[in-house]
Design an enzyme around this catalytic site. Structure first.
Site, PDB file in Angstrom:
ATOM      1  N   ALA A  70      -3.680  -2.422  -1.792  1.00  0.00           N
ATOM      2  CA  ALA A  70      -3.581  -1.406  -2.896  1.00  0.00           C
ATOM      3  C   ALA A  70      -2.678  -0.781  -3.488  1.00  0.00           C
ATOM      4  O   ALA A  70      -2.660  -0.638  -4.776  1.00  0.00           O
ATOM      5  CB  ALA A  70      -4.457   0.143  -2.236  1.00  0.00           C
ATOM      6  N   TYR A  71      -1.358  -0.916  -3.041  1.00  0.00           N
ATOM      7  CA  TYR A  71      -0.023  -0.939  -3.899  1.00  0.00           C
ATOM      8  C   TYR A  71      -0.196  -2.164  -4.572  1.00  0.00           C
ATOM      9  O   TYR A  71       0.258  -1.872  -5.551  1.00  0.00           O
ATOM     10  CB  TYR A  71       1.002  -0.587  -2.257  1.00  0.00           C
ATOM     11  CG  TYR A  71       2.163  -0.830  -2.782  1.00  0.00           C
ATOM     12  CD1 TYR A  71       3.016   0.095  -3.441  1.00  0.00           C
ATOM     13  CD2 TYR A  71       3.125  -2.392  -3.155  1.00  0.00           C
ATOM     14  CE1 TYR A  71       4.668   0.793  -3.963  1.00  0.00           C
ATOM     15  CE2 TYR A  71       4.408  -2.410  -3.757  1.00  0.00           C
ATOM     16  CZ  TYR A  71       5.093  -0.572  -3.851  1.00  0.00           C
ATOM     17  OH  TYR A  71       6.244  -1.378  -4.714  1.00  0.00           O
ATOM     18  N   VAL A  72       0.183  -3.067  -3.513  1.00  0.00           N
ATOM     19  CA  VAL A  72      -0.017  -4.582  -4.927  1.00  0.00           C
ATOM     20  C   VAL A  72      -0.666  -4.587  -6.151  1.00  0.00           C
ATOM     21  O   VAL A  72      -0.456  -4.658  -7.166  1.00  0.00           O
ATOM     22  CB  VAL A  72       0.056  -5.860  -3.975  1.00  0.00           C
ATOM     23  CG1 VAL A  72       0.175  -7.561  -4.989  1.00  0.00           C
ATOM     24  CG2 VAL A  72       0.430  -5.994  -2.901  1.00  0.00           C
TER      25      VAL A  72
END
Length: 218
Positions: free
Chosen positions: A131-133
């Site tokens: 999700a961060y990437v």
């Protein structure tokens, strides 16, 4: 002296950025949700304005940017395991900052991203990291398409080591580490170099001074 709006103004990199901006005779405007941060940030030389990245809309961002000559998006949802905050902070916060800059008539925009986020994400990647990437990747794509005078800095793994003034800055480098203090120095340096507009670069520890590394990009 120019006011520089720093979204995510209480972040670990942002605190180093405030110091670097004061050294280059700019006034950092730290945008934060919690008024309790005011004394600490003013101690670093920043002007403090309140902004809730997740709850406020683009109009509120534009108001918070009033009187500033540039925007630095340095916010992040943090390593708290909250997938939703990767979207609401890392992506939507960036999108609202971009729109807020447009509404405020600010052209210059520097974004703090992360190394390697354009690479394919393996299927077995941990969901929060995925999700961060994806949030950082999509935020960078939106900024590249924004029409603003953008620069994207993508550091490697961040450390709390003291500043070294020894970096490597290039469109693509092997992953590595970089002290947060050096990242703050690079963010401040590229703001003052028009030749970095339209450039997306990786940042890790290296052998060049920050000044030389930024000059080499031009």
């Amino acid at each position: 002296m120019t006011r520089i709006a720093v979204v995510g103004g209480h972040g670990q990199v942002a605190k180093h950025l405030h110091i670097a901006l004061r050294r280059s005779e700019h006034t950092p405007v730290a945008l934060v949700r919690n008024p309790d941060y005011r004394e600490e940030l003013e101690g670093l030389g920043a002007e403090v304005r309140l902004l809730d990245i997740e709850a406020d809309d683009a109009a509120a961002f534009a108001n918070a940017f009033e009187g500033c000559g540039a925007v630095v998006f340095a916010a992040g949802g943090g390593p708290d395991g909250d997938i939703e905050r990767k979207r609401t902070v890392d992506l939507e916060g960036s999108l609202k900052s971009i729109e807020g800059a447009r509404r405020a008539g600010i052209g210059r925009f520097v974004q703090l991203s992360a190394i390697g986020v354009d690479n394919p994400v393996p299927q077995d990647t941990e969901p929060v990291w995925r999700a961060y990437v994806e949030a950082k990747r999509d935020a960078d794509a939106a900024l590249r398409d924004s029409g603003l005078d953008w620069t994207i800095i993508r550091p490697g793994r961040l450390t709390d080591d003291p500043a070294t003034d020894a970096v490597r800055l290039a469109p693509e480098v092997e992953p590595g580490e970089i002290p947060r203090a050096d990242v703050g120095a690079v963010l401040a340096a590229v703001l003052d170099e028009p030749g970095t507009v339209g450039q997306q670069v990786d940042l890790v520890a290296g052998n060049d001074t920050v000044a030389d590394a930024v000059r080499a990009l031009v």
